[in-house]
Design a protein around this motif. Structure first.
Motif, PDB file in Angstrom:
ATOM      1  N   ALA A 286      41.838  -0.434  23.446  1.00  0.00           N
ATOM      2  CA  ALA A 286      43.000   0.413  22.240  1.00  0.00           C
ATOM      3  C   ALA A 286      41.802   1.069  21.815  1.00  0.00           C
ATOM      4  N   ILE A 287      40.020   1.108  22.136  1.00  0.00           N
ATOM      5  CA  ILE A 287      38.998   2.188  21.480  1.00  0.00           C
ATOM      6  C   ILE A 287      38.736   2.537  22.562  1.00  0.00           C
ATOM      7  N   LEU A 288      39.284   2.477  23.850  1.00  0.00           N
ATOM      8  CA  LEU A 288      38.176   3.009  24.589  1.00  0.00           C
ATOM      9  C   LEU A 288      38.902   4.757  25.684  1.00  0.00           C
ATOM     10  N   LEU A 289      40.464   3.815  25.556  1.00  0.00           N
ATOM     11  CA  LEU A 289      41.404   4.032  27.020  1.00  0.00           C
ATOM     12  C   LEU A 289      41.893   5.723  26.299  1.00  0.00           C
ATOM     13  N   PRO A 290      42.167   6.369  25.210  1.00  0.00           N
ATOM     14  CA  PRO A 290      42.459   7.562  24.396  1.00  0.00           C
ATOM     15  C   PRO A 290      41.534   8.758  24.718  1.00  0.00           C
ATOM     16  N   LEU A 325      43.213  17.995  20.944  1.00  0.00           N
ATOM     17  CA  LEU A 325      43.637  18.323  19.757  1.00  0.00           C
ATOM     18  C   LEU A 325      45.538  17.598  19.942  1.00  0.00           C
ATOM     19  N   GLU A 326      45.334  17.485  21.218  1.00  0.00           N
ATOM     20  CA  GLU A 326      46.726  16.740  21.363  1.00  0.00           C
ATOM     21  C   GLU A 326      47.482  15.241  21.090  1.00  0.00           C
ATOM     22  N   MET A 327      45.581  14.528  21.634  1.00  0.00           N
ATOM     23  CA  MET A 327      45.130  13.322  21.689  1.00  0.00           C
ATOM     24  C   MET A 327      45.185  12.744  20.172  1.00  0.00           C
ATOM     25  N   LEU A 328      44.295  13.850  19.098  1.00  0.00           N
ATOM     26  CA  LEU A 328      44.775  13.503  17.667  1.00  0.00           C
ATOM     27  C   LEU A 328      45.476  13.760  17.030  1.00  0.00           C
ATOM     28  N   LEU A 329      46.463  14.298  17.607  1.00  0.00           N
ATOM     29  CA  LEU A 329      47.505  14.755  16.977  1.00  0.00           C
ATOM     30  C   LEU A 329      48.674  13.895  16.755  1.00  0.00           C
ATOM     31  N   VAL A 330      49.016  12.484  18.247  1.00  0.00           N
ATOM     32  CA  VAL A 330      49.426  11.726  18.340  1.00  0.00           C
ATOM     33  C   VAL A 330      48.796  10.633  18.207  1.00  0.00           C
ATOM     34  N   LEU A 331      47.576  10.623  17.806  1.00  0.00           N
ATOM     35  CA  LEU A 331      46.872   9.377  16.695  1.00  0.00           C
ATOM     36  C   LEU A 331      47.837   9.482  15.448  1.00  0.00           C
ATOM     37  N   VAL A 332      47.617  10.406  15.173  1.00  0.00           N
ATOM     38  CA  VAL A 332      47.972  10.676  13.696  1.00  0.00           C
ATOM     39  C   VAL A 332      49.476  10.351  13.524  1.00  0.00           C
ATOM     40  N   ILE A 333      50.129  11.076  14.664  1.00  0.00           N
ATOM     41  CA  ILE A 333      51.134  10.649  13.603  1.00  0.00           C
ATOM     42  C   ILE A 333      52.147   8.757  14.416  1.00  0.00           C
ATOM     43  N   PHE A 334      51.193   8.429  15.023  1.00  0.00           N
ATOM     44  CA  PHE A 334      51.090   6.784  15.027  1.00  0.00           C
ATOM     45  C   PHE A 334      50.803   6.235  13.887  1.00  0.00           C
ATOM     46  N   GLU A 335      49.719   6.607  13.387  1.00  0.00           N
ATOM     47  CA  GLU A 335      49.696   6.432  12.192  1.00  0.00           C
ATOM     48  C   GLU A 335      49.563   6.802  11.472  1.00  0.00           C
ATOM     49  N   ILE A 336      50.379   7.521  10.562  1.00  0.00           N
ATOM     50  CA  ILE A 336      52.051   7.384  10.538  1.00  0.00           C
ATOM     51  C   ILE A 336      53.726   6.892  10.333  1.00  0.00           C
ATOM     52  N   ASN A 366      60.252  16.896  24.877  1.00  0.00           N
ATOM     53  CA  ASN A 366      61.380  18.488  24.890  1.00  0.00           C
ATOM     54  C   ASN A 366      61.340  19.151  24.493  1.00  0.00           C
ATOM     55  N   ALA A 367      60.229  19.572  23.757  1.00  0.00           N
ATOM     56  CA  ALA A 367      60.002  20.871  23.006  1.00  0.00           C
ATOM     57  C   ALA A 367      58.524  20.995  23.175  1.00  0.00           C
ATOM     58  N   GLY A 368      58.025  20.443  24.414  1.00  0.00           N
ATOM     59  CA  GLY A 368      56.762  21.059  25.068  1.00  0.00           C
ATOM     60  C   GLY A 368      55.210  20.923  24.366  1.00  0.00           C
ATOM     61  N   LEU A 369      55.813  20.419  23.343  1.00  0.00           N
ATOM     62  CA  LEU A 369      54.218  20.408  22.232  1.00  0.00           C
ATOM     63  C   LEU A 369      53.360  19.333  22.384  1.00  0.00           C
ATOM     64  N   LEU A 370      53.931  17.969  22.981  1.00  0.00           N
ATOM     65  CA  LEU A 370      53.379  16.605  23.211  1.00  0.00           C
ATOM     66  C   LEU A 370      53.898  16.773  25.183  1.00  0.00           C
ATOM     67  N   SER A 371      52.122  15.848  25.472  1.00  0.00           N
ATOM     68  CA  SER A 371      52.930  15.100  27.163  1.00  0.00           C
ATOM     69  C   SER A 371      53.435  13.776  26.842  1.00  0.00           C
ATOM     70  N   THR A 372      53.950  14.240  28.326  1.00  0.00           N
ATOM     71  CA  THR A 372      54.380  11.946  28.073  1.00  0.00           C
ATOM     72  C   THR A 372      52.973  11.567  28.548  1.00  0.00           C
ATOM     73  N   PRO A 373      52.198  11.678  29.899  1.00  0.00           N
ATOM     74  CA  PRO A 373      50.563  10.338  29.505  1.00  0.00           C
ATOM     75  C   PRO A 373      50.563  10.511  28.200  1.00  0.00           C
ATOM     76  N   ALA A 374      50.415  11.600  26.884  1.00  0.00           N
ATOM     77  CA  ALA A 374      49.215  11.374  26.111  1.00  0.00           C
ATOM     78  C   ALA A 374      50.286  10.609  24.950  1.00  0.00           C
ATOM     79  N   ILE A 375      51.796  10.291  24.695  1.00  0.00           N
ATOM     80  CA  ILE A 375      51.828   9.476  24.007  1.00  0.00           C
ATOM     81  C   ILE A 375      52.076   8.232  24.848  1.00  0.00           C
ATOM     82  N   LEU A 376      52.314   7.458  26.091  1.00  0.00           N
ATOM     83  CA  LEU A 376      51.902   6.513  26.920  1.00  0.00           C
ATOM     84  C   LEU A 376      50.629   6.135  26.042  1.00  0.00           C
ATOM     85  N   VAL A 377      49.829   6.853  26.639  1.00  0.00           N
ATOM     86  CA  VAL A 377      48.201   6.544  26.162  1.00  0.00           C
ATOM     87  C   VAL A 377      48.204   5.704  24.871  1.00  0.00           C
ATOM     88  N   ILE A 378      49.082   6.672  24.393  1.00  0.00           N
ATOM     89  CA  ILE A 378      48.241   5.678  22.744  1.00  0.00           C
ATOM     90  C   ILE A 378      48.861   4.719  22.101  1.00  0.00           C
TER      91      ILE A 378
END
Length: 476
Positions: A286-290, A325-336, A366-378
């Motif tokens: 949880a802490i190290l993977l992202p 930035l991509e990983m931080l954005l996904v983190l923020v979205i999941f926290e929201i 689909n919009a090309g804003l985030l990648s699938t691996p980043a979402i899977l990791v988070i």
């Protein structure tokens, strides 16, 4: 004392608020009255056991307290109070205060009855096997739950009243002959230094018991199950019960307690050892993977297996954000999403978390804003957080920190931060007990209840991590 003057002063002190009830009466030719808060007492018991017998008294001779005690039918002893301010405090606390013209004391009865939440299984500490009852917001009920499990005269309760306006009752509980008296006195001294306007919940008290108040790691244990609190007191810890809170605090506290669960002691040791190892791995993931994913993608991409690297390159093609930035954005979205699902009504929150994660994730990919691996990791990281719910808040903060460092320094930064985090944890303590015990310092005896759990029948001594007067647990 003059009944008319004092009764008026009592009403004026409460500002003639609507819930303060005054019932005047005459007792043996003397004027008198009772004061209480509406909704706090059992009115039927009050009328039958207190008011009616007192009004029926034909004579009343000093000392009035003994005569009133003999006439009334109360389950708790009559308490005589000399000070007017103390009597007002008892009224504010839900007691019945009686005043009779000419008496030198106030007479306090306790016939409290108010609605409380019933005992039920806690929402977080659920188990497949073991006791399912949890603490509630009423401290007397919680003390009863502890007393039921320890039918011994060595169980001690000591109460303090904290908070200028709330008058919150805080009970220190320990097992005499097992708990270290120095630790008990240290807890008392820390609690007696609390001087604030109110104590709303046990977390207020926990902050005063911590030696390192600015740390993101809590140095005070908290449990919502009586069996866990009992087991910890049997090891020599001290429990703190706060009125109005279903969480009972325990000290001293070590980090590895968060990886232990009550169910570990109700199942076979090999299964408990496996689950504890999985919990530890889950928190590390949880802490190290992202952070590791960001570091590899941005700096050490050659460490990816070739086929996996090709898959990642196809996934991140056209993504406008840097890996950090991509990983931080996904983190923020999941926290929201997590915060929204908690704050919304239960059934709406479940739908929101599932639909929100699926719709937002799919749309963003689909919009090309985030990648699938980043979402899977988070997603994997977030699931790992809640394998150890007691440390979920701390772990979620560390995730952001490690991702930011990985985006600047790569794997070297992740490694250095991990070493610094472990070194920092070695500096923490709880009531003189090392926060990383029994691993730092190494207390080999206590490893039997560490990552690998021994059979309960083999744990014949209490942990050396916790100071105690009596090490013997099983006499052989």
């Amino acid at each position: 004392m003059d009944y008319a003057q004092i009764s008026q002063r009592i009403l004026d002190t409460f500002g003639n608020t609507m819930d303060v009830v005054q019932i005047p009466f005459r007792c043996a030719g003397l004027d008198g009255g009772v004061f209480f808060l509406d909704g706090f007492i059992d009115k039927l018991l009050f009328e039958n056991n207190i008011l009616r017998p007192v009004k029926a008294m034909q004579s009343l001779q000093p000392p009035y307290g003994e005569a009133i005690q003999a006439a009334t039918l109360v389950t708790t002893p009559l308490q005589c109070v000399d000070d007017e301010q103390q009597a007002i405090t008892h009224i504010a606390g839900g007691d019945i205060v009686m005043l009779i013209d000419g008496a030198e004391q106030f007479f306090v009865f306790s016939e409290k009855q108010y609605s409380i939440r019933g005992i039920q299984e806690p929402p977080v500490s659920t188990v497949l096997r073991g006791p399912r009852e949890g603490f509630v917001e009423d401290f007397k009920t919680n003390l009863t739950l502890l007393r039921r499990r320890m039918a011994t005269p060595n169980l001690r309760f000591e109460m303090l009243t904290l908070g200028k306006y709330t008058g919150t009752r805080v009970v220190i509980s320990w097992l005499d002959g097992v708990a270290d008296p120095k630790i008990v006195q240290q807890v008392k001294d820390k609690l007696q230094t609390i001087d604030r306007d109110g104590i709303i919940e046990s977390s207020y008290v926990a902050r005063y018991l911590e030696n390192h108040k600015m740390s993101i790691f809590s140095q005070v244990g908290a449990t919502e199950k009586p069996d866990i609190a009992t087991a910890k007191m049997l090891e020599g810890r001290i429990a703190i019960v706060v009125d109005g809170s279903p969480m009972v605090l325990t000290v001293p506290f070590v980090l590895y307690e968060s990886f232990q669960a009550s169910e570990d002691y109700y199942i076979k040791s090999y299964r408990a050892s496996l689950i504890r190892g999985i919990r530890l791995i889950a928190v590390m993931i949880a802490i190290l993977l992202p952070a590791i994913y960001v570091a590899l993608q941005q700096f050490q991409y050659q460490m990816f297996p070739l086929k996996f690297l090709i898959t990642i390159m196809n996934s991140i093609y056209g993504i406008p954000l840097t890996p950090t930035l991509e990983m931080l954005l996904v983190l923020v979205i999941f926290e929201i999403l997590n915060e929204a699902s908690i704050r919304m009504p239960r059934y709406v929150g479940m739908a929101l978390s599932i639909v929100g994660a699926m719709v937002l994730g799919e749309t963003a990919v689909n919009a090309g804003l985030l990648s699938t691996p980043a979402i899977l990791v988070i997603a994997v990281s977030t699931i790992g957080l809640y394998c150890v719910p007691d440390e979920s808040n701390t772990s979620s903060v560390l995730r952001f920190f490690f991702v930011a460092i990985a985006g600047v320094l790569g794997l070297l930064g992740v490694l250095l931060c991990s070493i610094m985090l472990i070194a920092y944890l070695c500096t923490l303590d709880s009531m003189g007990t090392s926060f990383l015990a029994p691993f730092a310092p190494a207390i080999v005896h206590d490893w039997q209840d560490g990552i690998l759990k021994s059979n309960v029948t083999d744990m014949d001594e209490r942990p050396y991590t916790i100071p105690t007067k009596n090490r013997t647990r099983i006499r052989k």
